[in-house]
Design a protein around this motif. Structure first.
Motif, PDB file in Angstrom:
ATOM      1  N   SER A   8     -11.388 -72.509  -3.722  1.00 48.95           N
ATOM      2  CA  SER A   8     -10.592 -72.896  -4.898  1.00 48.95           C
ATOM      3  C   SER A   8      -9.591 -71.809  -5.293  1.00 48.95           C
ATOM      4  O   SER A   8      -8.983 -71.877  -6.358  1.00 48.95           O
ATOM      5  CB  SER A   8     -11.530 -73.194  -6.079  1.00 48.95           C
ATOM      6  OG  SER A   8     -12.307 -72.052  -6.400  1.00 48.95           O
ATOM      7  N   THR A  62     -10.044 -68.922  -6.437  1.00 50.01           N
ATOM      8  CA  THR A  62     -10.411 -68.415  -7.767  1.00 50.01           C
ATOM      9  C   THR A  62     -10.649 -66.905  -7.741  1.00 50.01           C
ATOM     10  O   THR A  62     -11.329 -66.399  -6.855  1.00 50.01           O
ATOM     11  CB  THR A  62     -11.707 -69.111  -8.251  1.00 50.01           C
ATOM     12  OG1 THR A  62     -11.448 -70.509  -8.379  1.00 50.01           O
ATOM     13  CG2 THR A  62     -12.189 -68.541  -9.582  1.00 50.01           C
ATOM     14  N   ASP A 110     -15.400 -65.543 -15.063  1.00 52.92           N
ATOM     15  CA  ASP A 110     -15.202 -66.690 -14.168  1.00 52.92           C
ATOM     16  C   ASP A 110     -15.922 -66.558 -12.822  1.00 52.92           C
ATOM     17  O   ASP A 110     -15.302 -66.720 -11.747  1.00 52.92           O
ATOM     18  CB  ASP A 110     -13.698 -66.963 -13.961  1.00 52.92           C
ATOM     19  CG  ASP A 110     -13.049 -67.585 -15.179  1.00 52.92           C
ATOM     20  OD1 ASP A 110     -13.775 -68.163 -16.011  1.00 52.92           O
ATOM     21  OD2 ASP A 110     -11.816 -67.484 -15.311  1.00 52.92           O
ATOM     22  N   HIS A 168     -13.977 -75.206 -16.103  1.00 51.98           N
ATOM     23  CA  HIS A 168     -13.157 -75.344 -14.894  1.00 51.98           C
ATOM     24  C   HIS A 168     -13.281 -76.737 -14.286  1.00 51.98           C
ATOM     25  O   HIS A 168     -14.349 -77.340 -14.312  1.00 51.98           O
ATOM     26  CB  HIS A 168     -13.588 -74.310 -13.854  1.00 51.98           C
ATOM     27  CG  HIS A 168     -13.568 -72.911 -14.373  1.00 51.98           C
ATOM     28  ND1 HIS A 168     -12.410 -72.182 -14.505  1.00 51.98           N
ATOM     29  CD2 HIS A 168     -14.570 -72.123 -14.826  1.00 51.98           C
ATOM     30  CE1 HIS A 168     -12.711 -70.991 -15.006  1.00 51.98           C
ATOM     31  NE2 HIS A 168     -14.011 -70.929 -15.213  1.00 51.98           N
ATOM     32  N   HIS A 212     -13.886 -75.630  -9.602  1.00 47.33           N
ATOM     33  CA  HIS A 212     -15.026 -74.951  -8.981  1.00 47.33           C
ATOM     34  C   HIS A 212     -16.186 -74.976  -9.969  1.00 47.33           C
ATOM     35  O   HIS A 212     -15.982 -75.211 -11.160  1.00 47.33           O
ATOM     36  CB  HIS A 212     -14.672 -73.506  -8.607  1.00 47.33           C
ATOM     37  CG  HIS A 212     -14.459 -72.614  -9.788  1.00 47.33           C
ATOM     38  ND1 HIS A 212     -13.218 -72.370 -10.336  1.00 47.33           N
ATOM     39  CD2 HIS A 212     -15.333 -71.931 -10.575  1.00 47.33           C
ATOM     40  CE1 HIS A 212     -13.348 -71.585 -11.379  1.00 47.33           C
ATOM     41  NE2 HIS A 212     -14.624 -71.297 -11.554  1.00 47.33           N
ATOM     42  N   ASP A 271      -6.621 -69.763 -16.662  1.00 48.35           N
ATOM     43  CA  ASP A 271      -5.568 -70.660 -16.177  1.00 48.35           C
ATOM     44  C   ASP A 271      -4.477 -70.863 -17.220  1.00 48.35           C
ATOM     45  O   ASP A 271      -3.707 -71.815 -17.136  1.00 48.35           O
ATOM     46  CB  ASP A 271      -6.148 -72.037 -15.813  1.00 48.35           C
ATOM     47  CG  ASP A 271      -7.033 -71.961 -14.585  1.00 48.35           C
ATOM     48  OD1 ASP A 271      -7.272 -70.856 -14.076  1.00 48.35           O
ATOM     49  OD2 ASP A 271      -7.485 -73.033 -14.143  1.00 48.35           O
ATOM     50  N   GLY A 292      -6.609 -66.360 -13.274  1.00 49.88           N
ATOM     51  CA  GLY A 292      -7.799 -67.049 -12.787  1.00 49.88           C
ATOM     52  C   GLY A 292      -7.673 -67.530 -11.349  1.00 49.88           C
ATOM     53  O   GLY A 292      -8.677 -67.793 -10.692  1.00 49.88           O
ATOM     54  N   HIS A 293      -6.432 -67.682 -10.903  1.00 45.39           N
ATOM     55  CA  HIS A 293      -6.187 -68.126  -9.525  1.00 45.39           C
ATOM     56  C   HIS A 293      -4.891 -67.516  -9.031  1.00 45.39           C
ATOM     57  O   HIS A 293      -4.005 -67.190  -9.827  1.00 45.39           O
ATOM     58  CB  HIS A 293      -5.957 -69.654  -9.447  1.00 45.39           C
ATOM     59  CG  HIS A 293      -7.069 -70.480  -9.978  1.00 45.39           C
ATOM     60  ND1 HIS A 293      -8.197 -70.757  -9.253  1.00 45.39           N
ATOM     61  CD2 HIS A 293      -7.227 -71.113 -11.158  1.00 45.39           C
ATOM     62  CE1 HIS A 293      -9.002 -71.533  -9.966  1.00 45.39           C
ATOM     63  NE2 HIS A 293      -8.439 -71.750 -11.136  1.00 45.39           N
TER      64      HIS A 293
END
Ligand SMILES: [Fe+2]
Length: 227
Positions: free
Chosen positions: A11, A13, A30, A59, A62, A130, A170-171
């Motif tokens: 994901s 992440t 997270d 989330h 994930h 996010d 977050g990503h």
């Protein structure tokens, strides 16, 4: 301070570990369920005690490791009070502070991607979940997404931090690890260089993103802290 950035490939992440060198207390921001062995190994190798597991939001992509970590380490799970999750131990709100040793982690409420989104500020860093991503932001077309609210959250809660504040998202889907508030305020293609709220809403309304692959599994699981 001890700091580590973990990456979960499926994901994309990022998970963050912060720990006090003095008290050896640690938090994970997270954490992803599939990566629990990696976190365990890191904690053991550095002689750390996990005291809190923080989720920046509920989330959709994930499954959180919150429950697994609580079972294994007896840590407390932390979520925003608007999350609609009742299995958490601590429900925070804007300006709540979580303390580990000499480190203060300040919650900043940044809704818009979801209505529970929280960014965490500590030691010149901001963990944006996010809400703000590197050259992007979280989508606003599902959960309680709202582009106007996200615009205000980022402007009032993140862009007001000092320019040199390090942004840990977050990503990231392009292998980027880190940015700064100053860089995003200037160069973020959705929000940077003084883009107006109307321009931002127009961009967000025309992203035409696919339905999130794991949402039907991840959302119910995360509402139960990952069980
Ligand atoms: Fe999300």
């Amino acid at each position: 301070m001890i700091f580590h950035q973990f990456f979960e490939v499926e994901s994309s992440t990022y998970t963050y570990l912060l720990a006090s060198e003095q008290t050896r207390e640690a938090v994970l921001i997270d954490p992803v369920a599939s990566e629990i062995d990696i976190y365990t190994q890191y904690l053991e190798m550095h002689n750390l005690t996990l005291v809190y597991s923080l989720d920046t939001h509920v989330h959709a992509d994930h499954v959180t490791a919150a429950n697994l970590l609580r079972d294994k380490f007896g840590c407390k799970t932390v979520l925003h009070r608007n999350s609609g999750v009742n299995c958490g131990d601590i429900f925070i709100t804007d300006q709540s502070v979580i303390r580990i040793g000499e480190i203060n982690i300040e919650a900043r409420y940044t809704p818009g991607h979801t209505n529970a989104c929280t960014s965490y500020v500590a030691e010149g860093m901001v963990f944006t979940g996010d809400a703000l991503l590197i050259d992007g932001c979280g989508r606003t077309d599902f959960q309680e997404g709202n582009a106007e609210i996200l615009y205000d959250s980022i402007h009032t809660q993140i862009f007001t931090l000092p320019d040199e504040t390090i942004v840990y998202p977050g990503h990231d889907y392009k292998g980027r690890l880190v940015s700064t508030v100053g860089h995003e305020r200037l160069h973020n293609s959705r929000l940077g260089a003084g883009k107006s709220k109307a321009e931002f809403v127009e961009i967000m309304n025309n992203l035409n993103l696919p339905y999130p692959k794991k949402i039907d599994i991840a959302l119910p699981a995360n509402k139960a802290c990952g069980q």
